[in-house]
Design a protein around this motif. Structure first.
Motif, short mmCIF file in Angstrom:
data_model
loop_
_atom_site.label_atom_id
_atom_site.label_comp_id
_atom_site.label_asym_id
_atom_site.label_seq_id
_atom_site.Cartn_x
_atom_site.Cartn_y
_atom_site.Cartn_z
N VAL A 1 -3.02 40.51 -26.05
CA VAL A 1 -3.91 40.63 -24.91
C VAL A 1 -3.80 42.06 -24.34
O VAL A 1 -2.71 42.52 -23.98
N ARG A 2 -4.96 42.74 -24.22
CA ARG A 2 -4.98 44.11 -23.70
C ARG A 2 -5.95 44.22 -22.52
O ARG A 2 -6.97 43.55 -22.48
N LEU A 3 -5.59 45.12 -21.58
CA LEU A 3 -6.43 45.40 -20.42
C LEU A 3 -6.27 46.87 -20.05
O LEU A 3 -5.36 47.55 -20.53
N THR B 1 -0.83 31.71 -16.52
CA THR B 1 -0.81 32.37 -17.83
C THR B 1 -2.12 33.12 -18.03
O THR B 1 -3.21 32.57 -17.80
N ILE B 2 -2.03 34.37 -18.45
CA ILE B 2 -3.20 35.21 -18.73
C ILE B 2 -3.53 35.14 -20.21
O ILE B 2 -2.65 35.27 -21.06
N GLN C 1 2.87 34.70 -16.92
CA GLN C 1 3.05 34.67 -18.36
C GLN C 1 1.79 35.16 -19.06
O GLN C 1 0.71 35.21 -18.47
N VAL C 2 1.94 35.53 -20.33
CA VAL C 2 0.82 35.99 -21.15
C VAL C 2 0.79 35.15 -22.42
O VAL C 2 1.84 34.85 -23.01
N SER C 3 -0.40 34.78 -22.85
CA SER C 3 -0.53 33.84 -23.97
C SER C 3 -0.01 34.39 -25.29
O SER C 3 0.57 33.66 -26.09
N ASP C 4 -0.18 35.68 -25.51
CA ASP C 4 0.29 36.28 -26.77
C ASP C 4 0.46 37.78 -26.59
O ASP C 4 0.12 38.34 -25.54
N TRP C 5 0.94 38.41 -27.64
CA TRP C 5 1.24 39.84 -27.59
C TRP C 5 0.01 40.71 -27.72
O TRP C 5 0.07 41.93 -27.52
N TYR D 1 -1.09 46.83 -23.65
CA TYR D 1 -0.79 45.43 -23.93
C TYR D 1 -0.17 44.81 -22.68
O TYR D 1 0.82 45.33 -22.14
N VAL D 2 -0.74 43.71 -22.24
CA VAL D 2 -0.30 43.09 -20.99
C VAL D 2 1.13 42.58 -21.10
O VAL D 2 1.93 42.75 -20.17
#
Length: 398
Positions: free
Chosen positions: A202-204, A229-230, A196-200, A186-187
């Protein structure tokens, strides 16, 4: 007996004293003589040993020669040593001349290749290499040859043609979800503080997050900003199916590059409550990202004028991790991922594509799935293998 022959008490005492002295002195004298004899015998042996060592030792002149030439001839005669040294000097001199000649030829060939490449670019006859690019293609008729220094075995190597940083997923190439989702991170929980990341959710892939953190940290350090923001990272089959059926995407499930877990979108936060998709042309103040992304292994996944290859309309805000040397080559030569993967298929371990990135000379070549049943000789001492999801592997050596 008469009194005249009787011994006096003084004579008796002297005799007793003499007897006592003799009892002590004679053994002591014998011991001293024994010690002297042993010493003389030991000296004689040492002399014999010294004589023997002189007979077999290398003469002083030969020893000096050994120090100068770093040879090992201490057990040979002086004549043999001199002959061997002379031969060694001649061979080394010849080898040195041959190596210097080879290096000069190789350097001349490389310079000629660079000139030919630049000339070809200036004339517009070779669009695969742009003018001023740090990338060099090895010419088929070059006098220099690649030195193969390592054996790469595909047997037992944990790789599949649909696994790796260079897999292609598009409208013509389906992804079968070979990679394990447990490898995804999880990013939000693994990000640095520079973006920043848009939400919890998002995975990479882990290596993608590492490269993203490094790039964004440098961006913040260079500009003082942290306004990216990613969003929209990895998508499962079901998630993409929902996007497709509810109008969020024109790509059916199984054919989206987001399945790679190496693609993501970037949005600019302007600090006044507004935001927009990343576009360096529209917002030149934020061009740092597109100008430097390749140095960290990222490319624009859907660049301008590449729809015929990607099957997608241009999207300047979707980035894809492919690794540093590949990103540098793709960006410098105005390619998309599909073009690059196709181009690499023309290169072999004996004639690799050479890419200089970050001061490192990389050799890249293709191995078909059918040819990957054994081991192959390859240049360099390190390597990575990535499937292309199109029936083969791309090997990167350095």
């Amino acid at each position: 007996m008469s009194d005249s022959h009787k011994k006096s008490p003084h004579e008796i005492v002297r005799r007793i004293r003499f007897d006592r002295v003799a009892v002590v002195a004679i053994p002591l004298l014998l011991i001293i003589i024994f010690i002297i004899v042993l010493s003389l015998h030991s000296c004689g042996n040492d002399g014999e040993e010294n004589e023997n060592s002189v007979d077999i030792a290398t003469p002083v002149a030969a020893l000096e020669s050994d120090d100068a030439e770093d040879t090992q001839t201490s057990e040979e005669s002086t004549a043999t040593t001199k002959a061997t040294t002379a031969t060694t000097q001649t061979d080394e001199s010849s080898a040195t001349e041959m190596n210097e000649s080879s290096d000069n030829n190789s350097s001349d060939s490389s310079n000629d290749a660079s000139v030919d490449s630049s000339t070809s670019d200036a004339n517009g006859s070779d669009s695969s290499v742009s003018s001023g690019s740090t990338v060099t293609n090895r010419s088929d008729d070059s006098d220099s040859s690649t030195i193969l220094t390592q054996q790469i075995s595909f047997v037992g190597y944990d790789v599949d043609v649909s696994i790796g940083d260079l897999i292609v997923i598009n409208n013509n190439t389906v992804y079968d979800f070979t990679e394990d989702e447990e490898d995804l991170l999880y990013v939000y929980q693994n990000r640095s503080t520079s973006y920043q990341v848009s939400d919890w959710e998002v995975r990479l892939m882990a290596d993608t997050i590492d490269a993203l953190n490094t790039m964004m940290d440098v961006y913040q350090n260079d500009t003082g900003n942290r306004n990216f923001t990613i969003f929209n990272g990895y998508r499962t089959y079901d998630q993409q199916d929902d996007y497709y059926h509810y109008g969020g995407s024109n790509t059916p499930a199984g054919y989206s590059d987001y399945h790679s877990a190496r693609s993501f979108n970037v949005k600019i936060e302007f600090g006044d409550g507004t935001s927009d998709y990343y576009n360096s042309t529209k917002y030149p103040d934020y061009s740092w990202l597109s100008d430097n992304a390749a140095d960290y292994g990222f490319i624009v996944r859907y660049p301008e004028d590449k729809t015929d290859y990607t099957g997608e309309s241009a999207r300047t805000y979707t980035f894809r991790y492919v690794g540093i040397p590949h990103a540098v080559y793709i960006t410098d030569n105005d390619l998309c991922l599909e073009e690059y993967v196709t181009l690499v298929q023309d290169y072999t371990s004996e004639n690799p594509l050479e890419i200089i990135a970050g001061g490192i000379n990389y050799q890249v070549f293709y191995v078909s799935e059918a040819s990957a049943s054994g081991s192959i000789a390859a240049p360099g001492t390190n390597y990575t293998i990535s499937g292309n999801n199109m029936g083969g592997y791309i090997v990167t050596c350095w």
